[in-house]
Design a protein around this motif. Structure first.
Motif, PDB file in Angstrom:
ATOM      1  N   ARG A 144       0.745  -1.229  -0.155  1.00  0.00           N
ATOM      2  CA  ARG A 144       0.139  -0.145  -0.048  1.00  0.00           C
ATOM      3  C   ARG A 144       0.870   1.120  -0.157  1.00  0.00           C
ATOM      4  NH1 ARG A 144      -4.695  -1.225   4.395  1.00  0.00           N
ATOM      5  NH2 ARG A 144      -5.356  -3.447   3.302  1.00  0.00           N
ATOM      6  N   CYS A 145       0.451   2.404  -0.635  1.00  0.00           N
ATOM      7  CA  CYS A 145       0.955   3.540  -0.428  1.00  0.00           C
ATOM      8  C   CYS A 145      -0.014   4.813  -0.328  1.00  0.00           C
ATOM      9  CB  CYS A 145       1.922   3.869  -1.437  1.00  0.00           C
ATOM     10  SG  CYS A 145       1.293   4.008  -3.177  1.00  0.00           S
ATOM     11  N   THR A 146       0.504   5.833  -0.032  1.00  0.00           N
ATOM     12  CA  THR A 146      -0.509   6.876   0.235  1.00  0.00           C
ATOM     13  C   THR A 146      -0.316   7.924  -0.966  1.00  0.00           C
ATOM     14  OG1 THR A 146       0.708   6.941   2.478  1.00  0.00           O
ATOM     15  CG2 THR A 146      -1.230   8.240   2.352  1.00  0.00           C
ATOM     16  N   PHE A 147      -1.448   8.479  -1.219  1.00  0.00           N
ATOM     17  CA  PHE A 147      -1.616   9.573  -2.183  1.00  0.00           C
ATOM     18  C   PHE A 147      -2.461  10.702  -1.774  1.00  0.00           C
ATOM     19  CE2 PHE A 147      -1.467  11.602  -6.284  1.00  0.00           C
ATOM     20  CZ  PHE A 147      -2.465  11.814  -6.738  1.00  0.00           C
ATOM     21  N   SER A 148      -1.935  11.984  -2.002  1.00  0.00           N
ATOM     22  CA  SER A 148      -2.849  13.127  -1.532  1.00  0.00           C
ATOM     23  C   SER A 148      -2.755  14.120  -2.484  1.00  0.00           C
ATOM     24  CB  SER A 148      -2.346  13.484  -0.129  1.00  0.00           C
ATOM     25  OG  SER A 148      -0.883  14.096  -0.144  1.00  0.00           O
TER      26      SER A 148
ATOM     27  N   PHE B  80      -7.562  15.630  -0.534  1.00  0.00           N
ATOM     28  CA  PHE B  80      -7.637  14.321   0.094  1.00  0.00           C
ATOM     29  C   PHE B  80      -6.337  13.700   0.392  1.00  0.00           C
ATOM     30  CE2 PHE B  80      -6.479  12.221  -3.547  1.00  0.00           C
ATOM     31  CZ  PHE B  80      -6.642  12.869  -4.559  1.00  0.00           C
ATOM     32  N   GLU B  81      -6.187  12.805   1.284  1.00  0.00           N
ATOM     33  CA  GLU B  81      -5.270  11.972   1.623  1.00  0.00           C
ATOM     34  C   GLU B  81      -5.492  10.414   1.492  1.00  0.00           C
ATOM     35  OE1 GLU B  81      -1.715  13.120   3.290  1.00  0.00           O
ATOM     36  OE2 GLU B  81      -0.856  11.043   3.891  1.00  0.00           O
ATOM     37  N   VAL B  82      -5.138   9.721   0.809  1.00  0.00           N
ATOM     38  CA  VAL B  82      -5.462   8.350   0.986  1.00  0.00           C
ATOM     39  C   VAL B  82      -4.461   7.183   0.677  1.00  0.00           C
ATOM     40  CG1 VAL B  82      -7.725   8.961  -0.151  1.00  0.00           C
ATOM     41  CG2 VAL B  82      -6.051   7.945  -1.422  1.00  0.00           C
ATOM     42  N   THR B  83      -4.704   5.977   1.626  1.00  0.00           N
ATOM     43  CA  THR B  83      -3.729   4.937   1.474  1.00  0.00           C
ATOM     44  C   THR B  83      -4.589   3.880   0.408  1.00  0.00           C
ATOM     45  OG1 THR B  83      -3.262   5.177   3.764  1.00  0.00           O
ATOM     46  CG2 THR B  83      -2.454   2.932   2.456  1.00  0.00           C
ATOM     47  N   HIS B  84      -3.702   3.574  -0.656  1.00  0.00           N
ATOM     48  CA  HIS B  84      -4.225   2.667  -1.595  1.00  0.00           C
ATOM     49  C   HIS B  84      -3.304   1.739  -2.052  1.00  0.00           C
ATOM     50  CE1 HIS B  84      -1.475   3.956  -4.908  1.00  0.00           C
ATOM     51  NE2 HIS B  84      -1.569   5.056  -4.211  1.00  0.00           N
ATOM     52  N   GLU B  85      -3.729   0.587  -2.383  1.00  0.00           N
ATOM     53  CA  GLU B  85      -2.951  -0.595  -2.908  1.00  0.00           C
ATOM     54  C   GLU B  85      -1.992  -0.065  -4.131  1.00  0.00           C
ATOM     55  OE1 GLU B  85      -4.874  -4.463  -3.493  1.00  0.00           O
ATOM     56  OE2 GLU B  85      -5.919  -3.960  -1.408  1.00  0.00           O
ATOM     57  N   VAL B  86      -0.955  -0.767  -4.104  1.00  0.00           N
ATOM     58  CA  VAL B  86       0.138  -0.120  -5.232  1.00  0.00           C
ATOM     59  C   VAL B  86      -0.623  -0.546  -6.359  1.00  0.00           C
ATOM     60  CG1 VAL B  86       2.354  -0.411  -6.200  1.00  0.00           C
ATOM     61  CG2 VAL B  86       1.970  -0.016  -3.824  1.00  0.00           C
TER      62      VAL B  86
END
Lengths: 588, 106
Positions: A144-148, B80-86
């Motif tokens: 997982r990684c974060t994106f904002s 927004f700031e989200v954690t997502h699967e790569v």
């Protein structure tokens, strides 16, 4: 009052009679006598049984651990080995009872030690709920990684605009590149480099501006001095003046190199170039060409490392991005500041006729008829087949074909472009190599020369002997005319002193003689074409800038008018020269 | 007044003209990216007035196609700031004013 009540007197009524309660049985006899046969008499019983039994009932409970219970149990199992239903069991017990007449055991008695179960109306069912089998976790969950990000209207708008611009650029490129052969490849390359460069360039420009702002803030006092400071004490100093140190320019990698050439850029008066190398003939290594701006003294604007010492350089007057450089190894090169990369645009090689000795001076000249850029170089090798070797040179400001060459022997030759084999004139100027010759900016006849023989001489090219001679008590590294006055010039010596002269004010002594650097030789000096500052280079690779105090900048004597124009300068110089010439003429 | 009105119209026209889907950031593989982008465009066009329904449509389709637990946000102004699967995130603009963010995280 009942009639049978005992009648007592008052005192008898108040009499207190104590009664104690004991565990003794009040009904127990206290006077039991027994006949003792031993003593043949009646003896009172000492201990009388005090127990009063109120109620007796014989129970039918048998203590389970007692022998009787065990016996009963054992008998039961022998006769009837199975644990049978209650009714049968009851019968068995009854049968069993007959064998043991002494027991008073009953049904209840026998049931209790044994737990019997009724198969008909008692059923036992055991079960366990289904436990979900533990899910085996995979060894690694998906990464997982974060994106904002921020989604605003303006961001969206900007993104679209950018995209459109890119698309337009692509279309243009496609049109232009279609003509070329390897168009596809180039397009890709250009796309890639452009996208990279765009980002870096945007930051680069801004970073540069911020760097300069920081520099200005850091060296705020120097910037203020540069702009506004006028040394008020000059009024009290008579004719003397001073030079005020301003910025110091230094680049780490030039520590071991000497400043070998200085040149101001005419188009951008805050930009100057420094050529670095070594005058030490035994230790020749690499050199460097460095450009500084007054706006940023901490780091050069342009840096070009070279394989050989730079000995001279010149910036083109009109095309100020072209720089001609002469090297110790005899090559000359032309650098284009607009181009990226650190290689010169042109470099002379052995094939193209480079010099075999160090190139001491390069000079841009006007474009020739074919619009080619011209520059001239002077080197120690045989100069136009004559024995003298040149160490310095200067073109006349107005007369196109006329130039001066200073030689190793100390002579100065006046030459013409048209006559490559002959000198027009020779002046026996110095006893040691002539380091610099410079024409006066205003007066067409006057030039100045300096040499390691400690002297600076001013000449009129029509006369064979010098007009003025100054002994500066140390080898003179460089001399320069001031751009604003025909009578002001400055010289630097190897003892680290700067001398500023104004012939109009004092014909024999410098107005300013200031030791600038201790223990190091000053190698070059140049006046800024616009600002009243000079830059001085030394043999450590340092360049320092100085502001001239008002006394040094005078164009006219005090109290006189201030007419403007170069003609005035010419007139001024002419006056001086005529003073000198007249006695000569008289004597002649 | 008329001038500003015309200005607004021009802006709206400009937006409509340049309302191609613009991918701002993604780490999806090529195929997945194209499919997801088209799905988003279809949904946004279908439910132009209702962001929730559009998001619902996108989320359910993504769940079916690529596995469970997708999340979709559609709007015109949000941070927004989200954690997502790569390799399972798409952030794009559409229609000149809409921003869509689709990511997977179970």
């Amino acid at each position: 009052k009942p009639p049978e009540q005992l009648e007592l007197t008052e005192t008898e009524l108040k009499e207190e009679i104590t009664r104690t309660l004991t565990a003794n049985n009040p009904h127990a006899p206290q006077n039991i006598v027994r006949y003792s046969f031993k003593e043949r008499s009646y003896k009172p019983a000492l201990v009388v049984d005090q127990m009063a039994v109120h109620f007796v009932m014989e129970g039918n409970l048998v203590y389970q651990d007692s022998n009787e219970a065990r016996r009963l149990e054992a008998n039961l199992t022998v006769c009837f080995p199975q644990v049978t239903p209650v009714e049968d069991g009851a019968e068995a017990e009854k049968a069993g009872e007959e064998y043991r007449p002494d027991s008073a055991a009953s049904k209840a008695d026998k049931k209790e030690p044994k737990v019997t179960k009724n198969q008909f109306n008692f059923s036992e069912r055991a079960s366990q709920t289904l436990n979900n089998p533990l899910r085996k976790l995979p060894t690694e969950p998906p990464q997982r990684c974060t994106f904002s990000a921020n989604a605003n209207q303006w961001e969206i708008y900007d993104a679209y605009v950018e995209e459109l611009q890119k698309q337009e650029k692509n279309k243009e490129k496609q049109k232009t590149i279609q003509l070329k052969k390897d168009g596809d490849k180039k397009k890709k390359k250009m796309m890639l480099t452009e996208t990279q460069n765009d980002d870096i360039n945007k930051v680069g420009k801004v970073a540069k501006i911020i760097e300069r702002m920081l520099h200005q803030n850091t060296f705020d006092d120097i910037a203020q001095d540069f702009k506004y400071f006028e040394d008020a004490s000059d009024e009290f100093r008579g004719q003397q003046g001073t030079i005020l140190p301003l910025w110091k320019f230094h680049y780490d990698k030039t520590k071991k190199l000497s400043v070998t050439a200085l040149c101001w850029n005419k188009k951008y008066p805050d930009l100057f170039s420094v050529g670095l190398g070594s005058y030490n003939f035994t230790k020749q290594g690499r050199g460097m060409l460095v450009f500084y701006s007054l706006k940023n003294s901490a780091f050069p604007e342009y840096i070009y490392p070279t394989s050989s010492s730079v000995l001279c350089l010149d910036i083109h007057e009109q095309r100020s991005y072209l720089v001609a450089v002469g090297f110790y190894d005899g090559c000359v090169a032309v650098y284009n500041l607009k181009r990226e990369g650190q290689e010169p645009v042109y470099k002379s090689t052995a094939k193209t006729g480079k010099h075999t000795d160090p190139v001491w001076q390069v000079c841009w000249h006007n474009d020739d008829m074919d619009n080619n850029h011209n520059f001239y170089s002077v080197s120690s090798d045989a100069f136009s087949s004559l024995l003298a070797c040149g160490t310095s040179m200067d073109f006349h400001k107005q007369i196109d074909y006329l130039f001066l060459v200073g030689t190793e022997e100390g002579k100065i030759h006046k030459c013409s472009k048209t006559y490559s084999r002959q000198y027009l004139e020779t002046y026996a100027a110095h006893s040691m190599p002539v380091d610099t010759v410079k024409w006066n900016h205003f007066h067409p006849n006057v030039f100045i020369s300096c040499s390691s023989d400690w002297t600076v001489k001013i000449w009129d090219h029509t006369i064979n002997t010098p007009m003025f001679t100054f002994d500066l008590k140390a080898a003179v590294g460089d001399v320069a005319w001031a751009p604003y006055s025909s009578t002001v010039f400055a010289a630097v010596t190897t003892d680290g002193t700067v001398h500023v002269f104004d012939l109009n004010i004092n014909k024999y002594e410098p107005l300013c003689q200031q030791a600038v650097v201790a223990k190091h030789r000053l190698t070059h000096i140049e006046f800024n074409p616009i600002h009243p500052i000079i830059i001085v280079g030394d043999d450590r690779g340092y360049v320092t800038s100085y502001k001239l105090s008002p006394n040094l900048r005078k164009k006219q004597m005090k109290g006189q008018e201030q007419p403007k124009g170069p003609e005035v300068e010419v007139v001024k110089m002419e006056k001086l020269l005529s003073l000198l010439r007249e006695p000569e003429q008289n004597t002649v | 007044m008329a001038g500003t009105g015309e200005g607004k119209k021009e802006e709206a026209d400009y937006k409509r003209m340049n309302s191609f889907p613009l991918i701002r950031h993604t780490d999806m593989p090529e195929e997945m990216r194209v499919e997801t982008m088209e799905l988003c465009v279809t949904a946004c066009e279908k439910f132009a007035t209702n962001n929730e329904s559009a998001a619902k449509m996108i989320k359910e389709s993504m769940d079916k196609k690529f596995g469970s637990s997708w999340h979709v946000v559609i709007g015109e102004g949000f941070g927004f700031e989200v954690t997502h699967e790569v390799k399972n995130l798409l952030y794009m603009f559409f229609g000149g004013s809409l921003a869509v963010c689709v990511w997977k995280c179970s």
